[in-house]
Design a protein around this motif. Structure first.
Motif, PDB file in Angstrom:
ATOM      1  N   MET A   1       1.532 -26.711   1.176  1.00  0.00           N
ATOM      2  CA  MET A   1       1.076 -26.169  -0.106  1.00  0.00           C
ATOM      3  C   MET A   1       1.637 -24.760  -0.275  1.00  0.00           C
ATOM      4  O   MET A   1       1.588 -23.949   0.657  1.00  0.00           O
ATOM      5  CB  MET A   1      -0.458 -26.135  -0.139  1.00  0.00           C
ATOM      6  N   HIS A   2       2.169 -24.457  -1.461  1.00  0.00           N
ATOM      7  CA  HIS A   2       2.725 -23.144  -1.727  1.00  0.00           C
ATOM      8  C   HIS A   2       1.601 -22.146  -2.007  1.00  0.00           C
ATOM      9  O   HIS A   2       0.596 -22.469  -2.636  1.00  0.00           O
ATOM     10  CB  HIS A   2       3.670 -23.207  -2.925  1.00  0.00           C
ATOM     11  N   ALA A   3       1.806 -20.916  -1.561  1.00  0.00           N
ATOM     12  CA  ALA A   3       0.828 -19.873  -1.842  1.00  0.00           C
ATOM     13  C   ALA A   3       0.810 -19.587  -3.338  1.00  0.00           C
ATOM     14  O   ALA A   3       1.839 -19.626  -4.012  1.00  0.00           O
ATOM     15  CB  ALA A   3       1.173 -18.611  -1.070  1.00  0.00           C
ATOM     16  N   SER A   4      -0.352 -19.290  -3.877  1.00  0.00           N
ATOM     17  CA  SER A   4      -0.493 -18.994  -5.295  1.00  0.00           C
ATOM     18  C   SER A   4      -0.146 -17.539  -5.563  1.00  0.00           C
ATOM     19  O   SER A   4      -0.028 -16.722  -4.647  1.00  0.00           O
ATOM     20  CB  SER A   4      -1.924 -19.262  -5.751  1.00  0.00           C
ATOM     21  N   ARG A   5       0.001 -17.211  -6.837  1.00  0.00           N
ATOM     22  CA  ARG A   5       0.268 -15.824  -7.207  1.00  0.00           C
ATOM     23  C   ARG A   5      -0.889 -14.927  -6.781  1.00  0.00           C
ATOM     24  O   ARG A   5      -0.674 -13.776  -6.387  1.00  0.00           O
ATOM     25  CB  ARG A   5       0.486 -15.735  -8.721  1.00  0.00           C
ATOM     26  N   THR A   6      -2.109 -15.463  -6.851  1.00  0.00           N
ATOM     27  CA  THR A   6      -3.268 -14.696  -6.401  1.00  0.00           C
ATOM     28  C   THR A   6      -3.169 -14.392  -4.916  1.00  0.00           C
ATOM     29  O   THR A   6      -3.465 -13.276  -4.466  1.00  0.00           O
ATOM     30  CB  THR A   6      -4.573 -15.465  -6.691  1.00  0.00           C
ATOM     31  N   ASP A   7      -2.736 -15.379  -4.130  1.00  0.00           N
ATOM     32  CA  ASP A   7      -2.550 -15.155  -2.691  1.00  0.00           C
ATOM     33  C   ASP A   7      -1.523 -14.062  -2.444  1.00  0.00           C
ATOM     34  O   ASP A   7      -1.700 -13.202  -1.578  1.00  0.00           O
ATOM     35  CB  ASP A   7      -2.097 -16.448  -2.010  1.00  0.00           C
ATOM     36  N   HIS A   8      -0.409 -14.101  -3.197  1.00  0.00           N
ATOM     37  CA  HIS A   8       0.624 -13.074  -3.043  1.00  0.00           C
ATOM     38  C   HIS A   8       0.070 -11.700  -3.375  1.00  0.00           C
ATOM     39  O   HIS A   8       0.310 -10.730  -2.647  1.00  0.00           O
ATOM     40  CB  HIS A   8       1.815 -13.385  -3.968  1.00  0.00           C
ATOM     41  N   ALA A   9      -0.680 -11.623  -4.468  1.00  0.00           N
ATOM     42  CA  ALA A   9      -1.240 -10.345  -4.891  1.00  0.00           C
ATOM     43  C   ALA A   9      -2.209  -9.798  -3.854  1.00  0.00           C
ATOM     44  O   ALA A   9      -2.211  -8.585  -3.562  1.00  0.00           O
ATOM     45  CB  ALA A   9      -1.931 -10.498  -6.246  1.00  0.00           C
ATOM     46  N   GLU A  10      -3.024 -10.660  -3.288  1.00  0.00           N
ATOM     47  CA  GLU A  10      -3.987 -10.221  -2.273  1.00  0.00           C
ATOM     48  C   GLU A  10      -3.278  -9.755  -1.009  1.00  0.00           C
ATOM     49  O   GLU A  10      -3.697  -8.765  -0.375  1.00  0.00           O
ATOM     50  CB  GLU A  10      -4.952 -11.362  -1.958  1.00  0.00           C
ATOM     51  N   PHE A  11      -2.201 -10.435  -0.630  1.00  0.00           N
ATOM     52  CA  PHE A  11      -1.434 -10.034   0.548  1.00  0.00           C
ATOM     53  C   PHE A  11      -0.814  -8.653   0.329  1.00  0.00           C
ATOM     54  O   PHE A  11      -0.910  -7.757   1.192  1.00  0.00           O
ATOM     55  CB  PHE A  11      -0.345 -11.072   0.818  1.00  0.00           C
ATOM     56  N   ILE A  12      -0.194  -8.460  -0.822  1.00  0.00           N
ATOM     57  CA  ILE A  12       0.416  -7.169  -1.146  1.00  0.00           C
ATOM     58  C   ILE A  12      -0.636  -6.070  -1.170  1.00  0.00           C
ATOM     59  O   ILE A  12      -0.449  -4.987  -0.600  1.00  0.00           O
ATOM     60  CB  ILE A  12       1.146  -7.251  -2.502  1.00  0.00           C
ATOM     61  N   HIS A  13      -1.770  -6.351  -1.816  1.00  0.00           N
ATOM     62  CA  HIS A  13      -2.838  -5.355  -1.926  1.00  0.00           C
ATOM     63  C   HIS A  13      -3.372  -4.966  -0.555  1.00  0.00           C
ATOM     64  O   HIS A  13      -3.628  -3.786  -0.285  1.00  0.00           O
ATOM     65  CB  HIS A  13      -3.969  -5.907  -2.792  1.00  0.00           C
ATOM     66  N   SER A  14      -3.522  -5.934   0.328  1.00  0.00           N
ATOM     67  CA  SER A  14      -4.074  -5.642   1.655  1.00  0.00           C
ATOM     68  C   SER A  14      -3.152  -4.723   2.448  1.00  0.00           C
ATOM     69  O   SER A  14      -3.617  -3.804   3.134  1.00  0.00           O
ATOM     70  CB  SER A  14      -4.325  -6.937   2.423  1.00  0.00           C
ATOM     71  N   LEU A  15      -1.843  -4.950   2.346  1.00  0.00           N
ATOM     72  CA  LEU A  15      -0.897  -4.092   3.062  1.00  0.00           C
ATOM     73  C   LEU A  15      -0.878  -2.687   2.464  1.00  0.00           C
ATOM     74  O   LEU A  15      -0.869  -1.681   3.200  1.00  0.00           O
ATOM     75  CB  LEU A  15       0.501  -4.704   3.015  1.00  0.00           C
ATOM     76  N   ALA A  16      -0.849  -2.608   1.140  1.00  0.00           N
ATOM     77  CA  ALA A  16      -0.849  -1.292   0.489  1.00  0.00           C
ATOM     78  C   ALA A  16      -2.121  -0.521   0.827  1.00  0.00           C
ATOM     79  O   ALA A  16      -2.071   0.684   1.121  1.00  0.00           O
ATOM     80  CB  ALA A  16      -0.702  -1.459  -1.018  1.00  0.00           C
ATOM     81  N   GLN A  17      -3.241  -1.215   0.802  1.00  0.00           N
ATOM     82  CA  GLN A  17      -4.524  -0.577   1.106  1.00  0.00           C
ATOM     83  C   GLN A  17      -4.532  -0.045   2.530  1.00  0.00           C
ATOM     84  O   GLN A  17      -5.034   1.058   2.788  1.00  0.00           O
ATOM     85  CB  GLN A  17      -5.654  -1.598   0.902  1.00  0.00           C
ATOM     86  N   ARG A  18      -3.992  -0.799   3.444  1.00  0.00           N
ATOM     87  CA  ARG A  18      -3.954  -0.365   4.846  1.00  0.00           C
ATOM     88  C   ARG A  18      -3.135   0.906   5.002  1.00  0.00           C
ATOM     89  O   ARG A  18      -3.526   1.839   5.718  1.00  0.00           O
ATOM     90  CB  ARG A  18      -3.360  -1.490   5.714  1.00  0.00           C
ATOM     91  N   ILE A  19      -1.996   0.967   4.323  1.00  0.00           N
ATOM     92  CA  ILE A  19      -1.130   2.142   4.412  1.00  0.00           C
ATOM     93  C   ILE A  19      -1.790   3.347   3.768  1.00  0.00           C
ATOM     94  O   ILE A  19      -1.800   4.454   4.324  1.00  0.00           O
ATOM     95  CB  ILE A  19       0.232   1.848   3.767  1.00  0.00           C
ATOM     96  N   VAL A  20      -2.338   3.154   2.592  1.00  0.00           N
ATOM     97  CA  VAL A  20      -2.947   4.261   1.850  1.00  0.00           C
ATOM     98  C   VAL A  20      -4.139   4.852   2.597  1.00  0.00           C
ATOM     99  O   VAL A  20      -4.357   6.069   2.588  1.00  0.00           O
ATOM    100  CB  VAL A  20      -3.372   3.776   0.447  1.00  0.00           C
ATOM    101  N   ARG A  21      -4.922   3.996   3.246  1.00  0.00           N
ATOM    102  CA  ARG A  21      -6.133   4.470   3.920  1.00  0.00           C
ATOM    103  C   ARG A  21      -5.886   5.036   5.314  1.00  0.00           C
ATOM    104  O   ARG A  21      -6.782   5.653   5.900  1.00  0.00           O
ATOM    105  CB  ARG A  21      -7.130   3.316   4.024  1.00  0.00           C
ATOM    106  N   ALA A  22      -4.698   4.832   5.843  1.00  0.00           N
ATOM    107  CA  ALA A  22      -4.412   5.309   7.199  1.00  0.00           C
ATOM    108  C   ALA A  22      -4.409   6.832   7.249  1.00  0.00           C
ATOM    109  O   ALA A  22      -3.961   7.505   6.312  1.00  0.00           O
ATOM    110  CB  ALA A  22      -3.063   4.770   7.666  1.00  0.00           C
ATOM    111  N   ALA A  23      -4.916   7.394   8.340  1.00  0.00           N
ATOM    112  CA  ALA A  23      -4.900   8.844   8.509  1.00  0.00           C
ATOM    113  C   ALA A  23      -3.479   9.364   8.580  1.00  0.00           C
ATOM    114  O   ALA A  23      -3.180  10.472   8.145  1.00  0.00           O
ATOM    115  CB  ALA A  23      -5.670   9.221   9.775  1.00  0.00           C
TER     116      ALA A  23
END
Length: 337
Positions: A1-23
């Motif tokens: 099954m192919h990942a949905s656009r929502t899945d892609h958006a959540e993956f991107i958001h999680s990585l960005a959030q991790r970087i932004v919140r890092a000390a």
């Protein structure tokens, strides 16, 4: 099954959030697996990727931009056979050929850029390296330029030895520019007249000499998305300070004359990818943006860039400098003073 656009958006958001919140950005570095997954996302995910890159740039680099301009101080007859280059002696492009410009010519361009509001000035020469006499002249010119302008001065003179790096630093050059052009694995498709390791060695000599080192490449040469990741990781691991991202502008007479330019969304997604991998580095958009991005040029800042090359390039014309400065002002991205 192919990942949905929502899945892609959540993956991107999680990585960005991790970087932004890092000390510290280094604490949230992308793994190679994560970066390759971002690079493999479909074009439909481009805007989510761009949005994430903008968040990272704002958090890690602030809301100011820097600008630089260059001069083609010595043109044509380069012995290297880089497939994209109009100045290569291996290509018949009709490019202007001239020796090293006079110190007054170099000064005149410096004053022009200073008046336009540029922050940095790059003196670029064609060829594998410069002669000892040319180096002497450039060091003399540097001292005059620094005395009369407030520009940060960058040299882009080809291959560098430890001794020459030290001389340029003593003369007042604060930055050294030397692109790796593309990933090591793709480089033999682009240039066969010198090994990739020569360029890596030059970057290391510049770093060892204490330069602010500017090193990046050209996107759209035919490299794969994975090879863009490879280049970005090489630059990250070497510790360069600034990464110029160019987009191929196919030049008649070169081996890549018939290569189509990147789709604007692919170009912006590739730029955003570099910001995810290099959250704490300066990322400068340089040559080819007019041809590749057209009306989307201002979007480079939404895709994570925090620097812009203004004025003409080595052998091609850029946008009017006043238009670029007005664009930055309209976006609230004031140049670093």
């Amino acid at each position: 099954m192919h990942a949905s656009r929502t899945d892609h958006a959540e993956f991107i958001h999680s990585l960005a959030q991790r970087i932004v919140r890092a000390a510290h950005p280094a604490q949230a570095r992308l793994t190679e697996e994560e970066a390759l997954a971002l690079a493999a996302l479909p074009r439909s995910a481009a805007m989510d990727l761009v949005g994430g890159a903008r968040r990272i740039a704002a958090a890690c680099r602030g809301n100011a931009t820097f600008t630089c301009g260059i001069i083609n101080a010595k043109s044509g007859r380069c012995s290297e056979n880089c497939a994209f280059c109009a100045q290569s002696a291996h290509h018949a492009t009709g490019v202007a050929v001239y020796p090293l410009l006079s110190n007054q010519d170099l000064m005149d361009r410096a004053m022009q850029l200073a008046d336009a509001g540029a922050d940095r000035y790059g003196i670029v020469t064609s060829g594998n390296t410069v002669t000892d006499r040319e180096l002497d002249n450039l060091c003399e010119a540097a001292q005059r330029i620094i005395t009369r302008t407030g520009l940060g001065l960058c040299a882009s003179l080809g291959q560098l030895t430890q001794h020459r790096a030290a001389r340029l630093r003593q003369a007042g050059f604060s930055s050294y520019h030397h692109n790796l052009e593309t990933a090591r694995s793709f480089f033999p498709h682009i240039c066969t007249t010198h090994p990739y390791e020569d360029d890596v060695t030059t970057v290391r000599h510049a770093l060892d000499a204490g330069f602010r080192v500017c090193s990046g490449g050209i996107l759209g040469l035919g490299e794969s998305p994975a090879q863009r990741v490879e280049l970005a990781f090489t630059l990250r691991d070497m510790g360069v300070h600034s990464v110029p991202v160019n987009f191929l502008n196919p030049i008649a007479g070169t081996r890549l004359a018939d290569r189509p330019t990147l789709h604007p969304l692919e170009a912006l997604a590739a730029l955003a990818l570099f910001r995810f991998i290099l959250p704490d580095r300066d990322i400068l958009v340089a040559g080819g943006r007019e041809t590749t991005l057209g009306d989307y040029q201002s979007w480079v800042f939404m895709a994570g860039a925090n620097g812009l090359m203004i004025g003409n390039y080595l052998t091609t014309s850029g946008r009017d400098m006043a238009a670029d400065m007005a664009m930055l002002a309209d976006m609230g991205l004031l140049p670093v003073s």
